[in-house]
Design a protein around this motif. Structure first.
Motif, PDB file in Angstrom:
ATOM      1  N   LEU A  65       0.835  -1.210   0.000  1.00 50.64           N
ATOM      2  CA  LEU A  65       0.000   0.000   0.000  1.00 50.64           C
ATOM      3  C   LEU A  65       0.867   1.257   0.000  1.00 50.64           C
ATOM      4  N   VAL A  66       1.900   1.253   0.827  1.00 54.98           N
ATOM      5  CA  VAL A  66       2.783   2.420   0.920  1.00 54.98           C
ATOM      6  C   VAL A  66       3.512   2.653  -0.406  1.00 54.98           C
ATOM      7  N   LEU A  67       3.984   1.584  -1.023  1.00 58.06           N
ATOM      8  CA  LEU A  67       4.674   1.731  -2.309  1.00 58.06           C
ATOM      9  C   LEU A  67       3.738   2.299  -3.377  1.00 58.06           C
ATOM     10  N   ILE A  68       2.517   1.800  -3.428  1.00 60.62           N
ATOM     11  CA  ILE A  68       1.545   2.317  -4.397  1.00 60.62           C
ATOM     12  C   ILE A  68       1.270   3.788  -4.101  1.00 60.62           C
ATOM     13  N   ASP A  69       1.145   4.117  -2.825  1.00 53.42           N
ATOM     14  CA  ASP A  69       0.905   5.502  -2.426  1.00 53.42           C
ATOM     15  C   ASP A  69       2.062   6.410  -2.857  1.00 53.42           C
ATOM     16  N   ILE A  70       3.279   5.975  -2.610  1.00 58.04           N
ATOM     17  CA  ILE A  70       4.460   6.770  -2.968  1.00 58.04           C
ATOM     18  C   ILE A  70       4.511   7.034  -4.471  1.00 58.04           C
ATOM     19  N   HIS A  71       4.196   6.018  -5.262  1.00 60.42           N
ATOM     20  CA  HIS A  71       4.320   6.132  -6.716  1.00 60.42           C
ATOM     21  C   HIS A  71       3.052   6.642  -7.396  1.00 60.42           C
ATOM     22  N   GLY A  72       1.964   6.755  -6.665  1.00 61.28           N
ATOM     23  CA  GLY A  72       0.705   7.223  -7.260  1.00 61.28           C
ATOM     24  C   GLY A  72      -0.053   6.094  -7.925  1.00 61.28           C
ATOM     25  N   LEU A 117      -2.343  -0.379 -10.602  1.00 59.62           N
ATOM     26  CA  LEU A 117      -2.846  -0.339  -9.233  1.00 59.62           C
ATOM     27  C   LEU A 117      -2.853   1.095  -8.731  1.00 59.62           C
ATOM     28  N   THR A 118      -3.945   1.488  -8.097  1.00 65.03           N
ATOM     29  CA  THR A 118      -4.022   2.789  -7.435  1.00 65.03           C
ATOM     30  C   THR A 118      -4.710   2.582  -6.088  1.00 65.03           C
ATOM     31  N   LEU A 119      -4.393   3.458  -5.152  1.00 67.88           N
ATOM     32  CA  LEU A 119      -5.019   3.368  -3.824  1.00 67.88           C
ATOM     33  C   LEU A 119      -6.410   3.965  -3.857  1.00 67.88           C
ATOM     34  N   ARG A 120      -7.315   3.320  -3.160  1.00 65.46           N
ATOM     35  CA  ARG A 120      -8.649   3.874  -2.925  1.00 65.46           C
ATOM     36  C   ARG A 120      -8.558   4.792  -1.700  1.00 65.46           C
ATOM     37  N   ALA A 121      -9.578   5.554  -1.457  1.00 67.77           N
ATOM     38  CA  ALA A 121      -9.609   6.437  -0.281  1.00 67.77           C
ATOM     39  C   ALA A 121      -9.409   5.628   0.991  1.00 67.77           C
TER      40      ALA A 121
END
Length: 178
Positions: A65-72, A117-121
């Motif tokens: 999750l953190v990696l996806i968040d960092i990269h958008g 992959l992208t993060l949801r709220a």
């Protein structure tokens, strides 16, 4: 030095015997032992920050999750590389994160075999809640350390983080391949 301490230090050097850093580490075993002990504290703090969160996630899932968040956004292949796992393992992890409504997975319009992959709220909220818990626990630990030692610790950790960013061997800081 205690007998156990010598054994741990010697085992670290032995593990790296075929590595170029072994000669450097031979004189730095105490530092390596201290960093490993601190790492155990940080892992315990991170695990504690994830306890009782909804939905439940494992440390590897949280790292994703953190990696996806960092990269958008990331492809499953990029995530697998960043985590140091095979793509099928990353795919299964993503299946779980999608099922927990933390991540969206969409087909790339340019390459239909690729999933983005992208993060949801909900994923962003889980990261924020865990971060607040980790900060609270680290603040609690730091209160027992004198201010000058805190400043020294911050400087030393900053130096370690900079070294990690320059290392090809530190997956967390490795840039993704284009």
């Amino acid at each position: 030095m205690t007998e156990n301490h010598t054994t741990v230090s010697e085992s670290i050097v032995a593990e790296l015997a075929d590595d170029d850093t072994a000669s450097v580490l031979a004189g730095q075993a105490d530092v390596v032992d201290a960093v490993l002990a601190a790492n155990r504290v940080f892992v315990a703090v991170a695990a504690g920050a994830l306890a009782n969160l909804e939905p439940e996630v494992t440390l590897p899932q949280f790292r994703a999750l953190v990696l996806i968040d960092i990269h958008g956004s990331m492809t499953v292949a990029e995530l697998a590389e960043a985590l140091g796992v095979v793509p099928s393992t990353a795919t299964r992890m993503c299946d779980r994160l999608v099922a927990k409504d933390l991540v969206d997975r969409t087909v790339d319009s340019a390459n239909r075999r690729q999933m983005t992959l992208t993060l949801r709220a909900e994923g962003h909220a889980l990261i924020a809640q865990s971060t607040r818990r980790r900060k609270r626990e680290i603040n609690r630990l730091l209160k027992s350390i004198p201010l000058q030692a805190q400043a020294d610790l911050a400087a030393a950790l900053g130096t370690l983080v900079q070294a990690a960013h320059g290392s090809d061997r530190t997956r967390a800081s490795r840039p993704l391949r284009s």
